[in-house]
Design an enzyme around this catalytic site. Structure first.
Site, PDB file in Angstrom:
ATOM      1  N   ASP A  27     -29.606   1.590  -2.697  1.00 47.17           N
ATOM      2  CA  ASP A  27     -29.306   1.909  -1.302  1.00 47.17           C
ATOM      3  C   ASP A  27     -27.836   2.287  -1.128  1.00 47.17           C
ATOM      4  O   ASP A  27     -26.974   1.828  -1.880  1.00 47.17           O
ATOM      5  CB  ASP A  27     -29.659   0.695  -0.418  1.00 47.17           C
ATOM      6  CG  ASP A  27     -29.803   1.089   1.041  1.00 47.17           C
ATOM      7  OD1 ASP A  27     -29.933   2.302   1.337  1.00 47.17           O
ATOM      8  OD2 ASP A  27     -29.783   0.191   1.903  1.00 47.17           O
ATOM      9  N   HIS A  44     -27.499  11.555  -2.314  1.00 48.63           N
ATOM     10  CA  HIS A  44     -28.702  11.420  -3.147  1.00 48.63           C
ATOM     11  C   HIS A  44     -28.486  12.077  -4.510  1.00 48.63           C
ATOM     12  O   HIS A  44     -28.919  11.560  -5.539  1.00 48.63           O
ATOM     13  CB  HIS A  44     -29.909  12.040  -2.450  1.00 48.63           C
ATOM     14  CG  HIS A  44     -30.271  11.354  -1.159  1.00 48.63           C
ATOM     15  ND1 HIS A  44     -30.283   9.982  -1.030  1.00 48.63           N
ATOM     16  CD2 HIS A  44     -30.627  11.851   0.059  1.00 48.63           C
ATOM     17  CE1 HIS A  44     -30.641   9.663   0.207  1.00 48.63           C
ATOM     18  NE2 HIS A  44     -30.838  10.768   0.888  1.00 48.63           N
ATOM     19  N   LEU A 138     -37.743   1.021 -23.479  1.00 49.93           N
ATOM     20  CA  LEU A 138     -37.540   0.648 -22.069  1.00 49.93           C
ATOM     21  C   LEU A 138     -38.684   1.246 -21.262  1.00 49.93           C
ATOM     22  O   LEU A 138     -39.044   2.403 -21.471  1.00 49.93           O
ATOM     23  CB  LEU A 138     -36.206   1.213 -21.556  1.00 49.93           C
ATOM     24  CG  LEU A 138     -35.955   1.081 -20.043  1.00 49.93           C
ATOM     25  CD1 LEU A 138     -35.528  -0.349 -19.696  1.00 49.93           C
ATOM     26  CD2 LEU A 138     -34.881   2.055 -19.559  1.00 49.93           C
TER      27      LEU A 138
HETATM   28  C1  IPE Z   1     -35.044   1.199   0.857  1.00 50.74           C
HETATM   29  O1  IPE Z   1     -33.912   1.806   1.384  1.00 50.74           O
HETATM   30  C2  IPE Z   1     -35.869   2.185   0.128  1.00 50.74           C
HETATM   31  C3  IPE Z   1     -35.247   2.835  -1.012  1.00 50.74           C
HETATM   32  C4  IPE Z   1     -34.097   2.540  -1.554  1.00 50.74           C
HETATM   33  C5  IPE Z   1     -36.021   3.870  -1.604  1.00 50.74           C
HETATM   34  P1  IPE Z   1     -33.791   2.151   2.922  1.00 50.74           P
HETATM   35  O2  IPE Z   1     -32.395   2.552   3.147  1.00 50.74           O
HETATM   36  O3  IPE Z   1     -34.838   3.109   3.321  1.00 50.74           O
HETATM   37  O4  IPE Z   1     -34.118   0.744   3.596  1.00 50.74           O
HETATM   38  P2  IPE Z   1     -33.944   0.221   5.099  1.00 50.74           P
HETATM   39  O5  IPE Z   1     -34.866   1.023   5.948  1.00 50.74           O
HETATM   40  O6  IPE Z   1     -32.526   0.419   5.481  1.00 50.74           O
HETATM   41  O7  IPE Z   1     -34.312  -1.208   5.035  1.00 50.74           O
HETATM   42  C1  IPE Z   2     -30.972   5.098  -0.552  1.00 47.07           C
HETATM   43  O1  IPE Z   2     -29.869   5.518   0.152  1.00 47.07           O
HETATM   44  C2  IPE Z   2     -31.824   6.237  -1.031  1.00 47.07           C
HETATM   45  C3  IPE Z   2     -33.135   6.321  -0.387  1.00 47.07           C
HETATM   46  C4  IPE Z   2     -33.615   5.520   0.525  1.00 47.07           C
HETATM   47  C5  IPE Z   2     -33.985   7.407  -0.813  1.00 47.07           C
HETATM   48  P1  IPE Z   2     -29.937   5.767   1.696  1.00 47.07           P
HETATM   49  O2  IPE Z   2     -30.304   7.196   1.944  1.00 47.07           O
HETATM   50  O3  IPE Z   2     -30.805   4.789   2.362  1.00 47.07           O
HETATM   51  O4  IPE Z   2     -28.428   5.538   2.108  1.00 47.07           O
HETATM   52  P2  IPE Z   2     -27.884   4.806   3.403  1.00 47.07           P
HETATM   53  O5  IPE Z   2     -28.514   3.463   3.476  1.00 47.07           O
HETATM   54  O6  IPE Z   2     -28.253   5.663   4.574  1.00 47.07           O
HETATM   55  O7  IPE Z   2     -26.409   4.749   3.179  1.00 47.07           O
HETATM   56 MG    MG Z   3     -30.480   2.975   3.211  1.00 49.77          MG
END
Ligand code: IPE
Ligand code: IPE
Ligand code: MG
Length: 270
Positions: A27, A44, A138
């Site tokens: 995240d 990303h 792995l």
């Molecule tokens: C959780 O991240 C899902 C992934 C990392 C793929 P999100 O950023 O979507 O989670 P929430 O919604 O903030 O909990």
């Molecule tokens: C996690 O990073 C990647 C996915 C959920 C695909 P985020 O896109 O949720 O990044 P933040 O949380 O908005 O910083």
């Molecule tokens: Mg996020």
């Protein structure tokens, strides 16, 4: 009914210093990009670099299973352009990385409701899985369009269809083989980057006794040193699985039978 008491976490895994299975919620990509006045999708793209680095790092450290949450069943709620960028990134990664994974003896698995993906992506997933199926260094699992609740539900439905005569008597060990990650041991270490301290519908069943590590580091900034910090924190934990610290000192605690009936005065160590 023994099943009612059967916990899938009866065996205490050997704490060899290195977790056998690490599961990560990657995240913070969007915030990493925003901090740099870049579009979220740039985060990303950078996040994919971290994925590559972590696969390498896990191989180097002897981790056997690495499970990464790449796209949750709730992430469809994001703006269409971001969703489409993420899926495109996935396609590109599969096209560009499968051979490298294969050469490095990595087995690829993708879990989630894959029926939502376009045929080209689905074909790449199946191809990648088939090509790497016999690799053993792995196991890299990508959770894509994955939801922990949906996983448990599909397992329950499969089980009920397979054994209607046992309905009402199912135990944990009956259900576990039907979960999407049935091929992997439960994660020893769970890591979430990006500062949030929640599970976000990831591996709800399998994380029951995992050690949890939350870090503010954003996923694109997560590196070998950050991984080593998480592993070091894991090493300091005492995994008791419901037992007491004293019981862990006993030599034959590794596997304890599930209790069937206990009276309050029964002196059982297991
Ligand atoms: C959780 O991240 C899902 C992934 C990392 C793929 P999100 O950023 O979507 O989670 P929430 O919604 O903030 O909990
Ligand atoms: C996690 O990073 C990647 C996915 C959920 C695909 P985020 O896109 O949720 O990044 P933040 O949380 O908005 O910083
Ligand atoms: Mg996020």
């Amino acid at each position: 009914m023994a099943g009612k008491f059967t916990s899938s976490t009866q065996a205490i895994p050997k704490v060899a210093g290195v977790p056998r299975h690490i599961a990560i919620i990657m995240d913070g990509n969007g915030r990493w990009a925003r901090k740099r006045y870049m579009p979220r999708v740039a985060g990303h793209k950078r996040g994919l670099e971290t994925v590559r680095a972590m696969v390498k790092a896990c191989i180097a450290r002897g981790v056997e299973y690495l499970t990464l949450f790449a796209f949750s069943s709730e992430n469809w709620r994001r703006p269409a352009e971001e969703v489409s960028f993420l899926l495109g990134l996935f396609v590109g990664a599969l096209q560009g990385e499968i051979d490298k994974l294969h050469v490095n003896d990595v087995r690829l698995k993708v879990v989630g409701d894959l029926s939502a993906f376009e045929p080209r992506l689905l074909a790449l997933i199946r191809e990648g899985e088939a090509k790497t199926a016999n690799n053993s260094r792995l196991t890299l699992t990508i959770a894509a369009n994955y939801g922990g609740r949906a996983d448990i539900l599909q397992a329950v439905n499969q089980l009920a269809l397979a054994h209607p005569e046992k309905a009402g008597c199912f135990g944990e060990t009956d259900l576990a083989p039907h979960l999407l990650l049935a091929y992997a041991p439960e994660p020893d270490l769970f890591i979430r980057t990006g500062g949030e301290q929640r599970i976000s519908n990831f591996l709800l069943w399998q994380l029951a006794y995992s050690e949890l590590h939350f870090t503010d580091t954003l996923w694109p900034d997560f590196d070998d040193a950050a991984l080593d910090l998480a592993i070091a924190s894991y090493r300091q934990r005492e995994r008791r699985f419901g037992r007491t610290s004293e019981q862990l000192l006993e030599p034959k605690i590794a596997v304890s039978p599930a209790p069937t009936k206990l009276s309050p005065t029964t002196d059982r160590n297991a």
